[in-house]
Design a protein around this motif. Structure first.
Motif, PDB file in Angstrom:
ATOM      1  N   ARG A  32       0.847  -1.191   0.000  1.00  0.00           N
ATOM      2  CA  ARG A  32       0.000   0.000   0.000  1.00  0.00           C
ATOM      3  C   ARG A  32       0.882   1.240   0.000  1.00  0.00           C
ATOM      4  O   ARG A  32       2.020   1.221   0.484  1.00  0.00           O
ATOM      5  N   ARG A  33       0.317   2.301  -0.549  1.00  0.00           N
ATOM      6  CA  ARG A  33       1.037   3.577  -0.625  1.00  0.00           C
ATOM      7  C   ARG A  33       1.166   4.191   0.756  1.00  0.00           C
ATOM      8  O   ARG A  33       0.391   3.898   1.670  1.00  0.00           O
ATOM      9  N   GLU A  34       2.152   5.047   0.865  1.00  0.00           N
ATOM     10  CA  GLU A  34       2.336   5.768   2.126  1.00  0.00           C
ATOM     11  C   GLU A  34       1.148   6.695   2.346  1.00  0.00           C
ATOM     12  O   GLU A  34       0.719   7.419   1.452  1.00  0.00           O
ATOM     13  N   GLY A  35       0.621   6.677   3.529  1.00  0.00           N
ATOM     14  CA  GLY A  35      -0.554   7.488   3.854  1.00  0.00           C
ATOM     15  C   GLY A  35      -1.853   6.714   3.762  1.00  0.00           C
ATOM     16  O   GLY A  35      -2.904   7.213   4.201  1.00  0.00           O
ATOM     17  N   ILE A  36      -1.825   5.527   3.171  1.00  0.00           N
ATOM     18  CA  ILE A  36      -3.017   4.679   3.092  1.00  0.00           C
ATOM     19  C   ILE A  36      -3.009   3.750   4.298  1.00  0.00           C
ATOM     20  O   ILE A  36      -2.142   2.882   4.431  1.00  0.00           O
ATOM     21  N   SER A  37      -3.968   3.921   5.190  1.00  0.00           N
ATOM     22  CA  SER A  37      -4.001   3.141   6.428  1.00  0.00           C
ATOM     23  C   SER A  37      -4.698   1.810   6.203  1.00  0.00           C
ATOM     24  O   SER A  37      -5.496   1.638   5.281  1.00  0.00           O
TER      25      SER A  37
END
Length: 289
Positions: A97-102
């Motif tokens: 997952r991308r950074e910032g996607i929880s």
């Protein structure tokens, strides 16, 4: 509340324009939303189908390295927010997952309009001969799409407001032009009422502007004023002739009356003289007897 013709013209034109613009805005936004909806959903389904096809064999053989490589390769797409592969027991075999996607509970989306986290979530099951072996879950970042949609909405609304302002200015100019001739007609009618006691109709004429129906109305008004002035002059001439004729008749009657009076006086004198003569003759006859 009494509204002027100019206000009614502006309000009516603005109301019509606002209705047409509202229909245009709703139609445009509906079309744009449908187009974006179709593109995003179709892309998500295509990506999920392709990703499930790539991961089918590694999933069946439980090749975790290949699954990780497939997920890593999919994440090279900048619009993919996250991707994961789960088995039939809902265990995560590979994910990125991308950074910032929880990390959150997966909840597939059915439309772009219902997205509240800027990520369109979709899934694609992996089946063989109708048997469920797992599925792929991906999330597509639609932040840029939502931003573009917001810009388009703002742009459409700004154009609509600008057009409303231009229409209001145009309506104001048109209303001013139309009412200026009507103001002249109204002032001319007031001047005519004032001119009735003095019969000075020549000063009532109004200026004629343009070559439209209002100018024709102004021309008809001036023709009416000229006709009234001409009729008054003719009536004044006839009245002068009547007064002169009355004076002439009065003089003739007076002359005839004087002549009759003189005739009566002469007849009275002649009758008196005749009576005196008769008395003298009668007296002479008596003396002779």
């Amino acid at each position: 509340m009494r509204l002027s013709l100019r206000t009614k013209t502006i309000a009516g034109t603005a109301l019509i324009e606002a209705t047409l613009l509202l229909v245009l805005i709703i139609t445009s936004l509906t079309f744009i939303n449908a187009l974006i909806e179709e593109n995003v959903v179709k892309r998500a389904q295509t990506t999920a189908n392709l990703f499930s096809s790539i991961t089918r064999d590694p999933l069946l053989s439980l090749d975790l390295a290949s699954l990780e490589a497939s997920v890593e390769e999919l994440m090279n797409n900048p619009d993919i927010a996250y991707a994961r592969v789960i088995d039939s027991q809902q265990r995560v075999l590979a994910q990125r997952r991308r950074e910032g996607i929880s990390e959150r509970l997966f909840n597939p989306d059915t439309s772009v309009q219902g997205i509240d986290d800027s990520v369109y979530d979709t899934r694609e099951p992996i089946t063989v001969a109708g048997e469920y072996f797992g599925e792929v879950q991906i999330g597509i970042d639609v932040t840029s799409v939502q931003s573009s949609l917001l810009q388009i909405r703002n742009w459409i609304i700004s154009l609509a407001l600008l057009e409303m302002v231009l229409v209001a200015l145009f309506s104001f100019g048109l209303g001013t032009y139309l009412t200026s001739q009507l103001q002249s007609l109204r002032q001319g009618a007031k001047d005519m009422l004032k001119a009735i006691p003095t019969h000075d109709y020549k000063s009532v004429a109004i200026p004629i502007k343009g070559r439209d129906e209002l100018s024709e109305l102004a021309l008809s008004f001036n023709t009416l004023v000229d006709t009234l002035a001409e009729e008054y002059e003719n009536r004044s001439g006839v009245q002068d002739e009547l007064r002169e004729l009355n004076r002439s008749l009065e003089n003739k009657v007076k002359e005839r009356t004087e002549a009759l009076s003189n005739k009566n006086a002469e007849l009275e004198n002649a009758n008196k003289h005749l009576k005196e003569t008769q008395q003298q003759l009668l007296q002479a006859e008596k003396m002779a007897s």
